[in-house]
Design an enzyme around this catalytic site. Structure first.
Site, short mmCIF file in Angstrom:
data_model
loop_
_atom_site.label_atom_id
_atom_site.label_comp_id
_atom_site.label_asym_id
_atom_site.label_seq_id
_atom_site.Cartn_x
_atom_site.Cartn_y
_atom_site.Cartn_z
CE LYS A 1 -1.79 1.48 4.10
NZ LYS A 1 -1.47 2.88 4.49
CB CYS B 1 -5.35 5.64 10.58
SG CYS B 1 -6.07 4.25 9.72
NE ARG C 1 -7.82 4.15 5.56
CZ ARG C 1 -7.77 5.42 5.88
NH1 ARG C 1 -8.48 5.85 6.89
NH2 ARG C 1 -7.02 6.25 5.21
#
Ligand code: EPU
Length: 438
Positions: free
Chosen positions: A29, A127, A418
């Site tokens: 990611k 986050c 996510r």
């Protein structure tokens, strides 16, 4: 049903079932996100392979599309491939909806300044793991000649022409380093970044940009000194490339800790072994057996004898190559069940102990003293319904559930999505009794 339709679902598992088998680790990611932003700089077509099919990638693609870029994600689900064509970008204002959803939207600033000379964004979200200012990003972009001003919640940045500069960061920031690199690629002259972040995801961005025609020197003394030199090139020199994103060291580390918690023997394939040194050392010192196969990029962890798994006395998170903050919560979850006492000091983000309350509800013995969590391990955790409030904390609760007796339900798998392409199917392939529930 797609991955994203499942965002409101919970994850339910029955613990204490040893894991076994092998899985492939998804693409990274944190490497893929800035590389997607970098496509903005390149007036051509880029093919990115190995992109994880996760909501943060979806969000970055929406940001690119909002500028007028063509983004083809049809092969993302089937083949982890995205094609980005930014020949027609023109929009300089990024939609709040996507910027607020994700911290890494901030690196679009450097890319858009480099490509269009202007950008308007609101403060980025992400986050909730502590204060996440962007002062170093703005400092670096200003040093390159951008004028930056704020209006309410919006940040405007404008540059007739970016000019190379010497930028010394007071401390290492992954995102700020990436943002400055992106802006400096097409700046006039040479930029030197001192105290640049040394994380592998920074190197990945440099590799991608160099393939696309940039001139970035991150070799030489980079690993020792954190010095990166970027010689500016004309925008027209940049061209589309076909690039494969490296695999995700944090996802790999998460599953290593899952094996410690649940017991069993698993093999992880497509692993960036070289990036997991501190994690592998720790797992071995905790009593598991590790077999590393660098040639095949795979690791086998054997934690069949759970009685041998013990806590180390002290761990602290720090910048690469030390133990990563993103694996602090997965470690904490595994440590609850390992024998002995562990002190974990979180040195990167101020609020990364949000899962402690949930772990305590499962029977963990943890106290927090400032930036340090003290775990008294060897506890039998009991399955409960717990709430995921951020990405890595959510994954850590799944790890806790795998080691706990009875049934654990982790509410709101949206956070986990996510960053984890499909934690449920990965762990189910390793024999866990785990599924999505409404
Ligand atoms: N910081 C500042 N000012 C800035 C930038 C950072 O004070 O302008 C501080 C932060 O508050 C933090 C420290 O510097 O205390 C380091 O933050 P950094 O900028 O390095 O982190 P980031 O770029 O926001 C990336 C990853 C995080 C990972 C950190 C540290 C991405 C998209 N995110 O964040 O990943 O924890 O580096 O390695 O690459 C995750 O994947 O779950 C995640 C949070």
């Amino acid at each position: 049903m797609t991955q994203f339709d499942r965002n409101d679902e919970s994850i339910r598992m029955e613990g204490k079932k040893p894991l076994g088998g092998r899985i492939q680790i998804q693409g990274s990611k944190n490497a893929a996100l800035p590389i997607l932003a970098a496509c903005m700089l390149i007036p051509g077509k880029c093919v990115l392979r190995g992109c994880p099919n996760i909501t943060d990638i979806d969000c970055m693609c929406s940001l690119l599309e909002s500028t007028g870029a063509g983004v083809d994600t049809e092969a993302l689900v089937t083949d982890n491939r995205i094609v980005v064509d930014t020949r027609n970008v023109r929009e300089r204002r990024l939609p709040e909806k996507y910027v607020s959803a994700m911290r890494s939207s901030v690196v679009m600033m450097g890319a858009m300044l480099g490509r269009l000379g202007e950008v308007c964004v609101n403060y980025p979200g992400g986050c909730v793991i502590g204060e996440r200012p962007i002062n170093l990003h703005l400092y670096g972009l200003e040093k390159l000649g951008a004028q930056i001003w704020t209006e309410g919640n919006h940040i405007h940045a404008y540059a007739d022409e970016l000019k190379g500069a010497v930028i010394e960061f007071p401390f290492s920031s992954v995102g700020a380093t990436q943002n400055v690199i992106l802006a400096a690629v097409t700046a006039q002259g040479t930029t030197v970044i001192k105290n640049a972040a040394r994380e592998p995801e920074v190197i990945e961005l440099c590799k991608f940009l160099n393939l696309a025609g940039a001139n970035i020197d991150y070799a030489g003394t980079f690993f020792k000194s954190g010095r990166i030199e970027i010689r500016g090139v004309e925008l027209s020199r940049l061209h589309g490339v076909d690039y494969t994103v490296i695999s995700d060291r944090i996802v790999a580390g998460t599953y290593l800790f899952a094996a410690l918690a649940a017991g069993g023997k698993i093999t992880l394939e497509n692993i960036p072994i070289g990036q997991l040194g501190s994690v592998c050392d720790m797992i071995t010192e905790m009593g598991a057996n590790l077999e590393l196969d660098a040639a095949q990029s795979k690791i086998t962890v054997n934690a069949c004898d759970r009685d041998r798994i013990k806590n180390l006395p002290y761990i602290e998170t720090a910048v690469y190559p030390a133990f990563p903050t993103d694996l602090q919560s997965p470690l904490l979850a595994a440590a609850c069940m390992a024998k002995g006492r562990l002190k974990v000091r979180e040195r990167i983000f101020s609020s990364r102990f949000r899962i402690v309350e949930e772990l305590k509800r499962m029977g963990a013995d943890i106290t927090i003293e400032g930036d340090t969590a003290i775990v008294t391990g060897g506890r039998e955790l009991e399955g409960r319904t717990v709430i995921s409030r951020e990405l890595r904390g959510g994954a850590a609760l799944v790890i806790a559930g795998l080691g706990a007796s009875g049934i654990t339900t982790v509410i709101d798998s949206g956070y986990i999505r996510r960053g984890y392409q499909d934690i449920v199917s990965d762990l189910a392939s390793l024999g866990a009794r785990i599924r999505y529930v409404d």
